[in-house]
Write a protein that holds these residues in place. Structure first.
Motif, PDB file in Angstrom:
ATOM      1  N   GLN A  64       0.837  -1.204   0.000  1.00 36.95           N
ATOM      2  CA  GLN A  64       0.000   0.000   0.000  1.00 36.95           C
ATOM      3  C   GLN A  64       0.870   1.252   0.000  1.00 36.95           C
ATOM      4  N   LEU A  65       1.890   1.257   0.831  1.00 41.08           N
ATOM      5  CA  LEU A  65       2.809   2.388   0.883  1.00 41.08           C
ATOM      6  C   LEU A  65       3.556   2.531  -0.431  1.00 41.08           C
ATOM      7  N   ASP A  66       4.090   1.453  -0.941  1.00 41.27           N
ATOM      8  CA  ASP A  66       4.903   1.481  -2.151  1.00 41.27           C
ATOM      9  C   ASP A  66       4.126   2.051  -3.329  1.00 41.27           C
ATOM     10  N   ARG A  67       2.857   1.675  -3.462  1.00 38.11           N
ATOM     11  CA  ARG A  67       2.054   2.143  -4.593  1.00 38.11           C
ATOM     12  C   ARG A  67       1.857   3.653  -4.576  1.00 38.11           C
ATOM     13  N   ARG A  68       2.023   4.266  -3.425  1.00 38.13           N
ATOM     14  CA  ARG A  68       1.731   5.693  -3.310  1.00 38.13           C
ATOM     15  C   ARG A  68       2.968   6.580  -3.409  1.00 38.13           C
ATOM     16  N   ILE A  69       4.144   5.997  -3.457  1.00 40.19           N
ATOM     17  CA  ILE A  69       5.370   6.792  -3.504  1.00 40.19           C
ATOM     18  C   ILE A  69       5.797   7.049  -4.948  1.00 40.19           C
ATOM     19  N   ASP A  70       5.890   8.316  -5.294  1.00 39.64           N
ATOM     20  CA  ASP A  70       6.471   8.718  -6.574  1.00 39.64           C
ATOM     21  C   ASP A  70       7.948   9.011  -6.320  1.00 39.64           C
ATOM     22  N   ARG A  71       8.803   8.104  -6.702  1.00 43.91           N
ATOM     23  CA  ARG A  71      10.231   8.223  -6.399  1.00 43.91           C
ATOM     24  C   ARG A  71      10.925   9.303  -7.206  1.00 43.91           C
ATOM     25  N   SER A  72      10.249   9.858  -8.187  1.00 43.52           N
ATOM     26  CA  SER A  72      10.859  10.903  -9.013  1.00 43.52           C
ATOM     27  C   SER A  72      10.677  12.292  -8.420  1.00 43.52           C
ATOM     28  N   ARG A  73       9.902  12.403  -7.345  1.00 43.34           N
ATOM     29  CA  ARG A  73       9.646  13.702  -6.714  1.00 43.34           C
ATOM     30  C   ARG A  73       9.907  13.569  -5.213  1.00 43.34           C
ATOM     31  N   VAL A  74      11.029  14.144  -4.750  1.00 44.97           N
ATOM     32  CA  VAL A  74      11.462  13.935  -3.364  1.00 44.97           C
ATOM     33  C   VAL A  74      11.954  15.254  -2.764  1.00 44.97           C
ATOM     34  N   ALA A  75      11.555  15.515  -1.525  1.00 47.45           N
ATOM     35  CA  ALA A  75      12.060  16.675  -0.783  1.00 47.45           C
ATOM     36  C   ALA A  75      12.493  16.237   0.607  1.00 47.45           C
ATOM     37  N   ALA A  76      13.416  16.996   1.182  1.00 47.80           N
ATOM     38  CA  ALA A  76      13.852  16.772   2.561  1.00 47.80           C
ATOM     39  C   ALA A  76      13.270  17.873   3.437  1.00 47.80           C
TER      40      ALA A  76
ATOM     41  N   LEU B   3      21.233  17.490   2.921  1.00 43.04           N
ATOM     42  CA  LEU B   3      20.940  16.741   1.713  1.00 43.04           C
ATOM     43  C   LEU B   3      20.790  17.661   0.507  1.00 43.04           C
ATOM     44  N   GLY B   4      20.544  18.947   0.775  1.00 43.91           N
ATOM     45  CA  GLY B   4      20.451  19.927  -0.296  1.00 43.91           C
ATOM     46  C   GLY B   4      21.746  20.674  -0.563  1.00 43.91           C
ATOM     47  N   GLY B   5      22.827  20.296   0.137  1.00 41.83           N
ATOM     48  CA  GLY B   5      24.131  20.884  -0.144  1.00 41.83           C
ATOM     49  C   GLY B   5      24.786  21.601   1.009  1.00 41.83           C
ATOM     50  N   ALA B   6      24.088  21.808   2.136  1.00 35.97           N
ATOM     51  CA  ALA B   6      24.720  22.449   3.287  1.00 35.97           C
ATOM     52  C   ALA B   6      25.785  21.532   3.875  1.00 35.97           C
TER      53      ALA B   6
ATOM     54  N   LEU C 104      31.730  18.109   6.905  1.00 35.70           N
ATOM     55  CA  LEU C 104      30.732  17.060   6.724  1.00 35.70           C
ATOM     56  C   LEU C 104      29.789  17.444   5.594  1.00 35.70           C
ATOM     57  N   ARG C 105      29.664  16.557   4.616  1.00 38.95           N
ATOM     58  CA  ARG C 105      28.771  16.801   3.488  1.00 38.95           C
ATOM     59  C   ARG C 105      28.006  15.522   3.194  1.00 38.95           C
ATOM     60  N   ASP C 106      26.744  15.676   2.798  1.00 35.31           N
ATOM     61  CA  ASP C 106      25.965  14.506   2.387  1.00 35.31           C
ATOM     62  C   ASP C 106      24.923  14.913   1.360  1.00 35.31           C
ATOM     63  N   PHE C 107      25.337  15.679   0.378  1.00 40.99           N
ATOM     64  CA  PHE C 107      24.426  16.096  -0.688  1.00 40.99           C
ATOM     65  C   PHE C 107      23.874  14.877  -1.412  1.00 40.99           C
ATOM     66  N   ASP C 108      22.585  14.932  -1.737  1.00 39.02           N
ATOM     67  CA  ASP C 108      21.959  13.840  -2.481  1.00 39.02           C
ATOM     68  C   ASP C 108      21.167  14.441  -3.637  1.00 39.02           C
ATOM     69  N   ALA C 109      21.535  14.074  -4.857  1.00 42.79           N
ATOM     70  CA  ALA C 109      20.943  14.664  -6.051  1.00 42.79           C
ATOM     71  C   ALA C 109      19.464  14.331  -6.206  1.00 42.79           C
ATOM     72  N   ARG C 110      18.958  13.365  -5.444  1.00 41.58           N
ATOM     73  CA  ARG C 110      17.542  13.029  -5.541  1.00 41.58           C
ATOM     74  C   ARG C 110      16.648  14.055  -4.853  1.00 41.58           C
ATOM     75  N   ILE C 111      17.234  14.888  -3.997  1.00 40.99           N
ATOM     76  CA  ILE C 111      16.471  15.888  -3.256  1.00 40.99           C
ATOM     77  C   ILE C 111      16.248  17.111  -4.135  1.00 40.99           C
ATOM     78  N   GLN C 112      14.978  17.479  -4.308  1.00 42.45           N
ATOM     79  CA  GLN C 112      14.631  18.582  -5.202  1.00 42.45           C
ATOM     80  C   GLN C 112      14.220  19.856  -4.470  1.00 42.45           C
TER      81      GLN C 112
ATOM     82  N   THR D 271      22.165  23.914  -3.322  1.00 42.80           N
ATOM     83  CA  THR D 271      21.848  24.055  -4.748  1.00 42.80           C
ATOM     84  C   THR D 271      20.396  23.719  -5.066  1.00 42.80           C
ATOM     85  N   VAL D 272      19.578  23.583  -4.037  1.00 40.81           N
ATOM     86  CA  VAL D 272      18.162  23.297  -4.275  1.00 40.81           C
ATOM     87  C   VAL D 272      17.326  24.389  -3.618  1.00 40.81           C
ATOM     88  N   PRO D 273      16.112  24.642  -4.114  1.00 40.19           N
ATOM     89  CA  PRO D 273      15.246  25.635  -3.489  1.00 40.19           C
ATOM     90  C   PRO D 273      14.912  25.235  -2.053  1.00 40.19           C
TER      91      PRO D 273
END
Length: 345
Positions: A166-178, A191-194, A205-213, A237-239
Protein backbone atom coordinates in the motif's frame (compact mmCIF):
# COMPACT_ATOMS: atom_id res chain seq x y z
CA UNK A 1 12.97 6.55 41.80
CA UNK A 2 13.57 10.31 41.68
CA UNK A 3 16.96 9.78 43.37
CA UNK A 4 17.89 7.23 40.70
CA UNK A 5 16.91 9.61 37.93
CA UNK A 6 18.97 12.40 39.47
CA UNK A 7 21.96 10.07 39.81
CA UNK A 8 21.61 8.91 36.20
CA UNK A 9 21.43 12.51 35.02
CA UNK A 10 24.51 13.45 37.03
CA UNK A 11 26.46 10.56 35.48
CA UNK A 12 25.40 11.64 31.99
CA UNK A 13 26.46 15.22 32.68
CA UNK A 14 29.91 14.06 33.74
CA UNK A 15 30.30 11.70 30.80
CA UNK A 16 29.07 14.12 28.20
CA UNK A 17 31.83 16.61 28.79
CA UNK A 18 31.61 20.35 28.23
CA UNK A 19 28.63 20.23 25.87
CA UNK A 20 26.46 18.31 28.34
CA UNK A 21 27.54 20.57 31.18
CA UNK A 22 26.73 23.61 29.10
CA UNK A 23 23.27 22.41 28.15
CA UNK A 24 22.20 21.12 31.55
CA UNK A 25 24.05 23.31 34.04
CA UNK A 26 24.50 26.71 32.45
CA UNK A 27 21.62 29.05 33.24
CA UNK A 28 21.92 32.16 31.09
CA UNK A 29 19.95 35.33 31.53
CA UNK A 30 16.48 34.85 30.04
CA UNK A 31 15.76 36.56 26.74
CA UNK A 32 13.29 39.43 26.94
CA UNK A 33 10.79 38.83 24.16
CA UNK A 34 9.84 41.75 21.99
CA UNK A 35 6.19 42.65 21.73
CA UNK A 36 4.56 40.59 18.98
CA UNK A 37 1.91 41.95 16.64
CA UNK A 38 -1.18 39.71 16.83
CA UNK A 39 -3.23 38.80 13.83
CA UNK A 40 -6.11 41.30 13.60
CA UNK A 41 -9.36 39.93 14.97
CA UNK A 42 -11.12 40.79 11.72
CA UNK A 43 -8.45 39.27 9.44
CA UNK A 44 -9.93 37.21 6.63
CA UNK A 45 -7.49 34.40 5.94
CA UNK A 46 -10.01 31.96 4.51
CA UNK A 47 -8.70 32.33 0.95
CA UNK A 48 -5.01 31.75 1.77
CA UNK A 49 -3.36 28.93 -0.14
CA UNK A 50 -3.42 25.54 1.58
CA UNK A 51 -4.87 26.73 4.86
CA UNK A 52 -7.47 24.02 5.28
CA UNK A 53 -6.89 20.31 5.74
CA UNK A 54 -6.66 18.55 2.39
CA UNK A 55 -9.04 16.03 0.84
CA UNK A 56 -7.04 12.88 1.64
CA UNK A 57 -7.52 10.80 4.79
CA UNK A 58 -4.18 10.06 6.45
CA UNK A 59 -2.99 6.46 6.87
CA UNK A 60 -0.16 5.72 9.29
CA UNK A 61 2.18 2.76 9.66
CA UNK A 62 3.47 3.54 13.17
CA UNK A 63 6.57 1.39 13.06
CA UNK A 64 8.70 0.12 10.21
CA UNK A 65 12.25 -1.18 10.58
CA UNK A 66 14.76 -0.63 7.81
CA UNK A 67 17.98 -2.65 7.70
CA UNK A 68 20.77 -0.27 6.67
CA UNK A 69 24.59 -0.39 6.42
CA UNK A 70 24.62 1.68 9.62
CA UNK A 71 22.30 -0.62 11.57
CA UNK A 72 18.52 -0.89 12.02
CA UNK A 73 16.54 2.31 11.50
CA UNK A 74 13.06 2.76 12.98
CA UNK A 75 10.63 4.98 11.09
CA UNK A 76 6.97 5.87 10.72
CA UNK A 77 5.24 6.11 7.36
CA UNK A 78 2.37 8.49 6.63
CA UNK A 79 0.50 8.33 3.32
CA UNK A 80 -2.84 9.32 1.75
CA UNK A 81 -5.46 6.60 1.87
CA UNK A 82 -6.61 7.67 -1.60
CA UNK A 83 -5.26 5.79 -4.59
CA UNK A 84 -2.54 7.58 -6.50
CA UNK A 85 1.17 8.31 -6.71
CA UNK A 86 2.39 11.14 -4.48
CA UNK A 87 5.67 13.00 -3.90
CA UNK A 88 7.87 11.72 -1.09
CA UNK A 89 8.94 13.86 1.87
CA UNK A 90 11.66 12.79 4.29
CA UNK A 91 11.19 14.34 7.75
CA UNK A 92 13.99 14.79 10.31
CA UNK A 93 13.01 15.53 13.92
CA UNK A 94 14.66 18.07 16.22
CA UNK A 95 17.43 17.33 18.69
CA UNK A 96 16.27 15.00 21.52
CA UNK A 97 12.77 14.74 20.00
CA UNK A 98 11.28 11.85 17.99
CA UNK A 99 9.45 10.98 14.80
CA UNK A 100 5.92 11.19 16.27
CA UNK A 101 6.19 14.69 17.73
CA UNK A 102 5.29 16.41 14.45
CA UNK A 103 1.96 14.93 13.40
CA UNK A 104 0.36 18.40 13.38
CA UNK A 105 2.59 19.34 10.45
CA UNK A 106 3.00 15.98 8.73
CA UNK A 107 -0.73 15.21 8.65
CA UNK A 108 -1.38 18.50 6.86
CA UNK A 109 1.06 17.66 4.10
CA UNK A 110 -0.24 14.12 3.72
CA UNK A 111 -3.85 15.31 3.54
CA UNK A 112 -2.84 17.35 0.50
CA UNK A 113 -1.21 14.45 -1.31
CA UNK A 114 2.27 13.64 0.04
CA UNK A 115 3.93 10.56 1.50
CA UNK A 116 6.11 11.24 4.55
CA UNK A 117 8.77 8.91 5.97
CA UNK A 118 10.08 10.00 9.39
CA UNK A 119 12.91 8.16 11.18
CA UNK A 120 14.19 8.28 14.74
CA UNK A 121 17.81 9.47 14.73
CA UNK A 122 20.52 8.47 17.22
CA UNK A 123 19.62 11.37 19.51
CA UNK A 124 15.88 10.61 19.62
CA UNK A 125 13.97 9.96 22.82
CA UNK A 126 14.57 12.90 25.14
CA UNK A 127 17.51 14.83 26.58
CA UNK A 128 18.97 11.88 28.50
CA UNK A 129 19.08 9.62 25.43
CA UNK A 130 20.28 12.48 23.27
CA UNK A 131 23.23 13.35 25.49
CA UNK A 132 24.13 9.67 25.79
CA UNK A 133 24.23 9.55 21.98
CA UNK A 134 26.41 12.67 21.87
CA UNK A 135 28.72 11.05 24.43
CA UNK A 136 28.97 7.76 22.56
CA UNK A 137 29.23 9.04 19.00
CA UNK A 138 30.36 12.65 19.46
CA UNK A 139 28.61 15.72 18.13
CA UNK A 140 30.13 15.15 14.71
CA UNK A 141 29.11 11.48 14.77
CA UNK A 142 25.47 12.31 15.49
CA UNK A 143 25.46 15.08 12.91
CA UNK A 144 27.05 12.81 10.30
CA UNK A 145 24.57 9.99 10.89
CA UNK A 146 21.44 12.11 10.66
CA UNK A 147 21.57 12.79 6.89
CA UNK A 148 22.82 9.24 6.39
CA UNK A 149 19.54 8.04 7.91
CA UNK A 150 17.59 9.95 5.27
CA UNK A 151 19.81 8.68 2.47
CA UNK A 152 19.42 5.14 3.80
CA UNK A 153 15.64 5.53 3.56
CA UNK A 154 15.89 6.55 -0.08
CA UNK A 155 18.25 3.65 -0.77
CA UNK A 156 15.94 1.28 1.10
CA UNK A 157 12.62 2.06 -0.58
CA UNK A 158 12.50 -1.42 -2.13
CA UNK A 159 12.88 -2.91 1.33
CA UNK A 160 10.00 -0.78 2.62
CA UNK A 161 7.94 -1.77 -0.42
CA UNK A 162 8.31 -5.41 0.61
CA UNK A 163 6.84 -4.52 4.00
CA UNK A 164 3.87 -2.56 2.64
CA UNK A 165 2.54 -2.71 -0.91
CA UNK A 166 0.00 0.00 0.00
CA UNK A 167 2.81 2.39 0.88
CA UNK A 168 4.90 1.48 -2.15
CA UNK A 169 2.05 2.14 -4.59
CA UNK A 170 1.73 5.69 -3.31
CA UNK A 171 5.37 6.79 -3.50
CA UNK A 172 6.47 8.72 -6.57
CA UNK A 173 10.23 8.22 -6.40
CA UNK A 174 10.86 10.90 -9.01
CA UNK A 175 9.65 13.70 -6.71
CA UNK A 176 11.46 13.93 -3.36
CA UNK A 177 12.06 16.67 -0.78
CA UNK A 178 13.85 16.77 2.56
CA UNK A 179 12.10 18.45 5.49
CA UNK A 180 12.83 18.89 9.18
CA UNK A 181 12.67 20.99 12.32
CA UNK A 182 15.52 22.62 14.25
CA UNK A 183 18.54 20.25 14.19
CA UNK A 184 16.45 18.20 11.76
CA UNK A 185 16.07 21.25 9.54
CA UNK A 186 19.85 21.37 9.17
CA UNK A 187 19.82 17.63 8.51
CA UNK A 188 17.44 18.27 5.62
CA UNK A 189 19.59 21.17 4.41
CA UNK A 190 22.65 18.89 4.32
CA UNK A 191 20.94 16.74 1.71
CA UNK A 192 20.45 19.93 -0.30
CA UNK A 193 24.13 20.88 -0.14
CA UNK A 194 24.72 22.45 3.29
CA UNK A 195 27.81 21.32 5.18
CA UNK A 196 29.37 21.52 8.64
CA UNK A 197 32.86 22.03 9.99
CA UNK A 198 34.59 19.18 11.81
CA UNK A 199 36.43 20.48 14.90
CA UNK A 200 40.17 19.95 14.57
CA UNK A 201 39.98 18.90 10.92
CA UNK A 202 40.27 20.61 7.56
CA UNK A 203 37.40 18.63 6.06
CA UNK A 204 33.69 19.38 6.32
CA UNK A 205 30.73 17.06 6.72
CA UNK A 206 28.77 16.80 3.49
CA UNK A 207 25.97 14.51 2.39
CA UNK A 208 24.43 16.10 -0.69
CA UNK A 209 21.96 13.84 -2.48
CA UNK A 210 20.94 14.66 -6.05
CA UNK A 211 17.54 13.03 -5.54
CA UNK A 212 16.47 15.89 -3.26
CA UNK A 213 14.63 18.58 -5.20
CA UNK A 214 13.59 20.93 -2.38
CA UNK A 215 14.12 21.55 1.34
CA UNK A 216 11.69 22.73 4.03
CA UNK A 217 13.67 23.96 7.05
CA UNK A 218 11.46 24.77 10.04
CA UNK A 219 13.41 26.91 12.54
CA UNK A 220 16.85 25.78 11.35
CA UNK A 221 19.84 26.65 13.55
CA UNK A 222 22.29 29.43 12.95
CA UNK A 223 25.93 28.90 14.02
CA UNK A 224 26.00 26.06 16.57
CA UNK A 225 28.16 23.29 18.10
CA UNK A 226 31.35 24.78 16.55
CA UNK A 227 30.23 22.90 13.46
CA UNK A 228 27.40 24.84 11.86
CA UNK A 229 28.91 28.16 10.79
CA UNK A 230 28.26 31.11 8.51
CA UNK A 231 29.68 29.17 5.54
CA UNK A 232 27.44 26.14 5.97
CA UNK A 233 24.81 27.09 3.37
CA UNK A 234 26.85 28.64 0.58
CA UNK A 235 26.79 25.42 -1.47
CA UNK A 236 23.08 24.66 -1.21
CA UNK A 237 21.85 24.06 -4.75
CA UNK A 238 18.16 23.30 -4.28
CA UNK A 239 15.25 25.64 -3.49
CA UNK A 240 14.45 25.93 0.19
CA UNK A 241 11.82 27.39 2.51
CA UNK A 242 13.03 28.62 5.90
CA UNK A 243 10.49 29.37 8.64
CA UNK A 244 10.99 31.16 11.94
CA UNK A 245 9.22 33.55 14.30
CA UNK A 246 9.98 36.63 16.36
CA UNK A 247 9.92 34.57 19.59
CA UNK A 248 12.09 31.80 18.14
CA UNK A 249 14.85 32.31 20.72
CA UNK A 250 16.79 30.11 23.11
CA UNK A 251 18.86 31.72 25.86
CA UNK A 252 21.83 29.30 25.52
CA UNK A 253 22.22 29.33 21.76
CA UNK A 254 19.96 31.73 19.84
CA UNK A 255 19.27 34.93 21.71
CA UNK A 256 18.15 36.63 18.49
CA UNK A 257 15.49 34.97 16.33
CA UNK A 258 17.17 36.31 13.19
CA UNK A 259 19.92 33.70 13.56
CA UNK A 260 17.37 31.12 12.40
CA UNK A 261 17.11 33.03 9.13
CA UNK A 262 20.85 32.88 8.44
CA UNK A 263 20.49 29.98 6.02
CA UNK A 264 18.01 32.09 4.03
CA UNK A 265 20.45 34.99 3.93
CA UNK A 266 23.51 32.87 3.18
CA UNK A 267 22.01 30.49 0.62
CA UNK A 268 22.44 30.96 -3.12
CA UNK A 269 20.37 33.77 -4.61
CA UNK A 270 17.20 32.82 -6.40
CA UNK A 271 16.55 29.68 -4.37
CA UNK A 272 15.38 30.92 -0.98
CA UNK A 273 12.03 31.62 0.65
CA UNK A 274 11.50 32.87 4.22
CA UNK A 275 8.40 32.86 6.43
CA UNK A 276 8.50 35.01 9.57
CA UNK A 277 5.54 34.90 11.95
CA UNK A 278 4.97 37.36 14.79
CA UNK A 279 5.26 35.76 18.23
CA UNK A 280 5.99 32.27 16.89
CA UNK A 281 8.47 30.36 19.04
CA UNK A 282 10.56 27.28 18.34
CA UNK A 283 7.75 24.84 19.17
CA UNK A 284 4.61 26.81 18.24
CA UNK A 285 3.92 26.87 21.96
CA UNK A 286 3.62 23.15 22.62
CA UNK A 287 2.35 21.89 19.26
CA UNK A 288 5.53 20.29 17.85
CA UNK A 289 8.78 18.70 19.10
CA UNK A 290 8.20 19.27 22.83
CA UNK A 291 4.56 18.38 23.28
CA UNK A 292 4.97 18.22 27.06
CA UNK A 293 5.76 21.94 27.36
CA UNK A 294 3.47 23.98 29.56
CA UNK A 295 3.09 26.71 27.01
CA UNK A 296 0.16 28.31 25.24
CA UNK A 297 -0.40 26.59 21.88
CA UNK A 298 0.25 28.90 18.93
CA UNK A 299 -2.42 27.58 16.60
CA UNK A 300 -2.45 30.55 14.22
CA UNK A 301 1.33 30.47 13.80
CA UNK A 302 1.22 26.76 13.00
CA UNK A 303 -1.53 27.44 10.45
CA UNK A 304 0.82 29.86 8.70
CA UNK A 305 3.70 27.38 8.64
CA UNK A 306 1.48 24.60 7.34
CA UNK A 307 -0.05 26.74 4.60
CA UNK A 308 3.22 28.27 3.40
CA UNK A 309 5.18 25.01 3.52
CA UNK A 310 2.43 23.31 1.52
CA UNK A 311 2.50 26.11 -1.06
CA UNK A 312 6.29 25.77 -1.34
CA UNK A 313 6.12 21.99 -1.75
CA UNK A 314 3.30 22.24 -4.29
CA UNK A 315 5.30 24.81 -6.25
CA UNK A 316 8.49 22.74 -6.26
CA UNK A 317 7.23 19.15 -6.52
CA UNK A 318 3.89 19.59 -8.27
CA UNK A 319 4.73 22.66 -10.39
CA UNK A 320 1.54 24.33 -9.15
CA UNK A 321 1.28 27.81 -10.70
CA UNK A 322 -1.17 29.07 -8.07
CA UNK A 323 1.25 28.07 -5.33
CA UNK A 324 4.14 29.86 -7.07
CA UNK A 325 2.07 33.03 -7.46
CA UNK A 326 1.06 32.92 -3.79
CA UNK A 327 4.69 32.64 -2.64
CA UNK A 328 5.74 35.55 -4.84
CA UNK A 329 2.85 37.82 -3.81
CA UNK A 330 2.11 39.98 -0.78
CA UNK A 331 -1.12 38.10 -0.14
CA UNK A 332 -0.05 36.53 3.16
CA UNK A 333 1.10 39.76 4.79
CA UNK A 334 -1.97 41.66 3.60
CA UNK A 335 -4.46 39.02 4.72
CA UNK A 336 -2.86 38.62 8.16
CA UNK A 337 -2.21 42.30 8.83
CA UNK A 338 1.54 41.67 8.89
CA UNK A 339 1.25 38.79 11.35
CA UNK A 340 3.00 36.51 8.83
CA UNK A 341 5.32 37.69 6.09
CA UNK A 342 6.94 35.96 3.14
CA UNK A 343 10.19 36.96 1.47
CA UNK A 344 12.15 35.59 -1.47
CA UNK A 345 15.77 36.07 -2.52
Amino acid sequence: MKTLKRLSLAVVILLSGSWGLYVLMFKPEPVVLAEARPMPADADISSLYGLEQGPHAVAVIPEMTLTTPDGPLMLTAFYPESAGSFPLLLFSHGNFSDRRAYDRIIDHWVSHGYVVLAPDHLDAGGMLNGILAMTRYGQDGVMKQRPRDLVNILDGLDQLAAQSAQLDRRIDRSRVAATGHSFGAFTAQMLGGADAAVPGADSRLRDFDARIQAVVAISPPGPMFDMIDEQSWQNMTVPQLVTTGTWDVEARFFRDWRLHAMSYERGAKGLNNLLVTEGADHYFGNLICRLEREAEPQEQALLMANAVSLAFLDAQLKDNLQAREFLASNTLSTATGGFAQLSQR
